[in-house]
Design an enzyme around this catalytic site. Sequence first.
Site, PDB file in Angstrom:
ATOM      1  N   ALA A 176      -5.617  -1.584   8.840  1.00 33.34           N
ATOM      2  CA  ALA A 176      -4.575  -0.819   9.510  1.00 33.34           C
ATOM      3  C   ALA A 176      -3.917  -1.947  10.534  1.00 33.34           C
ATOM      4  O   ALA A 176      -4.887  -2.212  11.570  1.00 33.34           O
ATOM      5  CB  ALA A 176      -5.446  -0.447   9.826  1.00 33.34           C
ATOM      6  N   ASN A 221      -5.123   0.659  -0.119  1.00 30.87           N
ATOM      7  CA  ASN A 221      -4.186   1.450   1.099  1.00 30.87           C
ATOM      8  C   ASN A 221      -2.921   0.598   0.956  1.00 30.87           C
ATOM      9  O   ASN A 221      -2.202   1.374   1.171  1.00 30.87           O
ATOM     10  CB  ASN A 221      -4.976   1.916   2.675  1.00 30.87           C
ATOM     11  CG  ASN A 221      -5.619   0.719   3.059  1.00 30.87           C
ATOM     12  OD1 ASN A 221      -6.049  -0.063   2.469  1.00 30.87           O
ATOM     13  ND2 ASN A 221      -4.895  -0.059   4.290  1.00 30.87           N
ATOM     14  N   CYS A 260      -0.687   6.177   2.563  1.00 28.34           N
ATOM     15  CA  CYS A 260      -1.364   5.947   1.738  1.00 28.34           C
ATOM     16  C   CYS A 260      -2.699   6.672   1.198  1.00 28.34           C
ATOM     17  O   CYS A 260      -2.662   6.559  -0.413  1.00 28.34           O
ATOM     18  CB  CYS A 260      -2.255   4.523   2.417  1.00 28.34           C
ATOM     19  SG  CYS A 260      -3.438   5.216   3.408  1.00 28.34           S
ATOM     20  N   GLY A 302       1.252  -1.187  13.515  1.00 30.33           N
ATOM     21  CA  GLY A 302       1.811   0.166  13.245  1.00 30.33           C
ATOM     22  C   GLY A 302       1.105   1.771  12.781  1.00 30.33           C
ATOM     23  O   GLY A 302       2.107   2.340  12.509  1.00 30.33           O
ATOM     24  N   ILE A 311       1.514  -4.231   5.341  1.00 33.30           N
ATOM     25  CA  ILE A 311       2.441  -3.115   4.242  1.00 33.30           C
ATOM     26  C   ILE A 311       4.137  -3.959   3.886  1.00 33.30           C
ATOM     27  O   ILE A 311       3.486  -4.025   2.465  1.00 33.30           O
ATOM     28  CB  ILE A 311       2.797  -2.442   4.857  1.00 33.30           C
ATOM     29  CG1 ILE A 311       1.267  -1.042   4.890  1.00 33.30           C
ATOM     30  CG2 ILE A 311       3.965  -0.622   3.877  1.00 33.30           C
ATOM     31  CD1 ILE A 311       2.014   0.003   5.129  1.00 33.30           C
ATOM     32  N   ARG A 356      -1.974   2.262  13.435  1.00 35.29           N
ATOM     33  CA  ARG A 356      -2.725   2.817  14.124  1.00 35.29           C
ATOM     34  C   ARG A 356      -2.133   3.380  15.006  1.00 35.29           C
ATOM     35  O   ARG A 356      -2.213   4.096  15.680  1.00 35.29           O
ATOM     36  CB  ARG A 356      -3.868   1.565  15.083  1.00 35.29           C
ATOM     37  CG  ARG A 356      -4.757   1.245  14.342  1.00 35.29           C
ATOM     38  CD  ARG A 356      -5.128  -0.044  14.949  1.00 35.29           C
ATOM     39  NE  ARG A 356      -6.167  -1.058  13.808  1.00 35.29           N
ATOM     40  CZ  ARG A 356      -7.513  -0.300  13.787  1.00 35.29           C
ATOM     41  NH1 ARG A 356      -8.075  -0.617  14.534  1.00 35.29           N
ATOM     42  NH2 ARG A 356      -7.462  -1.462  12.596  1.00 35.29           N
TER      43      ARG A 356
END
Length: 315
Positions: free
Chosen positions: A175, A285, A143, A178, A16, A180
Amino acid sequence: MVNKKINIALIGSGNIGTDLMIKALRSSTLNPVWMVGIDENSDGLKRAKALGLKTTHLGIDELLTHIEADNIQIAFDATSAYVHEENNRKLQSKGVKVIDLTPAAIGPYCIPPVNLESLLSQTENQTQINDGSISGNLNMVTCGGQATIPIIAAISRVQSVDYGEIVATIASKSAGPGTRKNIDEFTRTTADAIEQIGGARQGKAIIVMNPAEPPLMMRDTVHCLTQDEPDVEAITASVLSMIEQVQEYVPGYRLKNGPVFDGNRVSVFLEVAGLGDYLPEYAGNLDIMTSAALCTGEMLARNLRSNMSVKDSHH
């Protein structure tokens, strides 16, 4: 003076944070100066360094010593809900505004097309009364929340929604660690924001990680139960108009099917393609989160700039 960009720091060098950095480098109002990580071998830090940002793998404390010299005014936290509280405290004590991309939800929830403008006008009023109030932190929900809460809000502005449920399906590859670690926070924060910002009396959120290869595009399903029989025309028009608003900052946001009406149930099926800035297009996402945060940061930067020019004109 008016065209000066606002200096920002990015905390977290994962998927991200890195995607956000690439988008922020194209911004006309934000200037990414720092990227903070905890793993010196992370791809995000390497990219940041190559793109000319200052970097540290020693965490946020290293950044704090440079806040004043580098005039950092906004920080985007893309770490994890577990460390956000401490990061936020340290940044705000230095007068930095924080945009939170974790599900920590310390500050008010922000879903740009639904409540960004009203949040920032509240922020301005609060700032004049008491700087460093809660207005110093805005939370971007999740997201799944960014993809679906605009739709729930579009339905609830037409008529009362008793129940709103969302299912966000993302590719496992998109993913990182973080995300998860934050699954429980994801479901709690999203469900709460479905109620607070979406306007549903009760909210529920489910996240599914799909390990399929090649990775699947982000899909989101929204189900709402309206209190009375749904007004098909008004709800459809409201949903379509909201989708256009989201597409202004997330071009890959698409209606796959719906709104579908079955008794009091209204269902909307969405797909979110990313711009492919950091991870490929399947990782919508990342995009919906980083684009919403960027859009929020840019509005905040405009506010900070106009406040600065007001201050300057008083000197």
